[in-house]
Design a protein around this motif. Structure first.
Motif, PDB file in Angstrom:
ATOM      1  N   ARG A  14     -36.559  17.269 -62.808  1.00  0.00           N
ATOM      2  CA  ARG A  14     -35.473  17.917 -63.555  1.00  0.00           C
ATOM      3  C   ARG A  14     -34.720  18.901 -62.663  1.00  0.00           C
ATOM      4  O   ARG A  14     -33.494  19.011 -62.729  1.00  0.00           O
ATOM      5  CB  ARG A  14     -36.036  18.623 -64.791  1.00  0.00           C
ATOM      6  N   THR A  18     -30.746  18.476 -61.907  1.00  0.00           N
ATOM      7  CA  THR A  18     -29.797  19.528 -62.277  1.00  0.00           C
ATOM      8  C   THR A  18     -29.129  20.116 -61.039  1.00  0.00           C
ATOM      9  O   THR A  18     -27.929  20.442 -61.066  1.00  0.00           O
ATOM     10  CB  THR A  18     -30.516  20.632 -63.069  1.00  0.00           C
ATOM     11  N   ARG A 268     -39.869  12.155 -69.362  1.00  0.00           N
ATOM     12  CA  ARG A 268     -39.752  12.990 -70.561  1.00  0.00           C
ATOM     13  C   ARG A 268     -40.311  12.263 -71.784  1.00  0.00           C
ATOM     14  O   ARG A 268     -41.098  12.835 -72.557  1.00  0.00           O
ATOM     15  CB  ARG A 268     -38.279  13.372 -70.786  1.00  0.00           C
ATOM     16  N   ASP A 286     -35.883  22.557 -69.646  1.00  0.00           N
ATOM     17  CA  ASP A 286     -34.573  22.111 -69.153  1.00  0.00           C
ATOM     18  C   ASP A 286     -33.583  23.276 -69.120  1.00  0.00           C
ATOM     19  O   ASP A 286     -32.781  23.404 -68.184  1.00  0.00           O
ATOM     20  CB  ASP A 286     -34.027  20.991 -70.034  1.00  0.00           C
TER      21      ASP A 286
END
Length: 339
Positions: A14, A18, A268, A286
């Motif tokens: 993640r 991102t 996820r 997140d």
């Protein structure tokens, strides 16, 4: 390791996803240095799964799409984003940019914009580790486009011949720029080429980060004992080759199908279905990661650009005098001219 490290693997993926999204934002805002950025969205499991089994003292090189790999090895996202923005506070003081980041402290021998250009460095690093008996390995990360470069085969041959602690990791995102792998080679089973050189060789589906991590664990353990290896990780490059590439060479249907191979979403869903984390916990994670990367982009934008007089710093050995910049030389000569 099934079901024991997946939460950490997810968080690491993640963070990579991102970070790359914020790099894309940096480009759109006109704040990146240069116009070439290559995002690794869709390839997170390769970076995270392999790096999960590397340790302090190990070294590595990356290709032009290496942001996620460096982040997975512990890089500071603030300094990474600043480097991509060409700022003094970046890892290379803004002189490396997106495609030439390096940091000896974390074992990063350098990203390389030349296809396959960084691969032979790990042969030397592996030879050094063997002589020093450090127990370290060296990993070359590269894309499937590099399998068309002769230097890869020279490097694999030397690593196998000398039984070096080296891993060759091919992140096969199916495209070398705009050419699909099956249009570039008659045999896309890339690990078979490495096996012919005497390397331990495998291909793994990058959709499942645990499978990648398991394969990497086995091959890395062998490499530390002098059994060099090759790991091909199948994934799909979600976007074009670089930020300006709209990928006209593939249609919407193909891209929609390819993006179903999403390792972040897969992890996820598995965390939820296995009862390891709830949706609320994942949403909170997140959000925390998004806040961290928002801070990184703010840090980069607010940073100072390097001073002109620093252009030769870190280029020459510390004991060697830096050359005089052309601009300074001209100013000095013109000042001596009679008026």
């Amino acid at each position: 390791m099934k079901n024991t490290t997946l939460p950490q693997l997810y968080e690491d993926m993640r963070r990579v996803r991102t970070f790359e999204e914020r790099v894309g934002e940096l480009f759109v805002r006109g704040k990146s240095a240069g116009s070439m950025l290559h995002l690794s969205i869709g390839e997170e499991s390769a970076a995270v799964g392999v790096c999960a089994h590397m340790r302090d003292g190990d070294t590595f090189t990356t290709h032009h799409r290496g942001h996620g790999i460096f982040l997975a090895r512990g890089a500071d996202p603030d300094r990474m984003m600043a480097e991509i923005a060409g700022k003094e506070s970046g890892y290379c003081h803004g002189k490396g940019g997106s495609m030439h980041i390096a940091d000896m402290g974390l074992g990063h021998l350098g990203a390389n914009a030349i296809v396959g250009g960084g691969i032979p460095s790990v042969v030397g690093a592996g030879l050094s580790a063997r002589h020093k008996k450090s127990g370290a390995i060296s990993v070359a990360f590269f894309g499937d486009g590099a399998t068309g470069q002769g230097i890869l085969y020279e490097s694999m041959n030397m690593a196998a011949l000398w039984k070096l602690p080296v891993i060759f990791v091919c992140i096969n995102n199916q495209y070398g720029m705009g050419t699909r792998i099956d249009q570039a080679t008659a045999n896309p089973n890339l690990h078979e080429r490495a096996a012919a050189f005497g390397l331990a060789a495998r291909t793994v589906d990058g959709l499942d980060v645990e499978d990648v991590a398991d394969a990497a664990a086995d091959l890395i353990a062998g490499a530390r004992e002098g059994r060099p290896a090759f790991l091909s990780i199948d994934c799909y490059r979600f976007f074009g080759h670089a930020r300006k590439d709209k990928s006209p060479y593939r249609d919407e249907a193909e891209e929609a199908e390819g993006r179903k191979k999403d390792p972040v979403l897969r992890a996820r869903d598995k965390l939820i279905s296995d009862g390891l984390m709830s949706e609320a916990e994942l949403d909170a994670l997140d959000t925390r990661v998004a806040s961290e990367m928002d801070g990184s982009i703010d840090f980069a934008v607010a940073g100072n650009e390097p001073q002109m007089q620093s252009m030769f710093r870190d280029v020459y050995a510390p004991s060697q005098p830096e050359p005089e910049p052309v601009r300074t030389r001209l100013d000095r000569i013109l000042a001596q001219e009679p008026r």
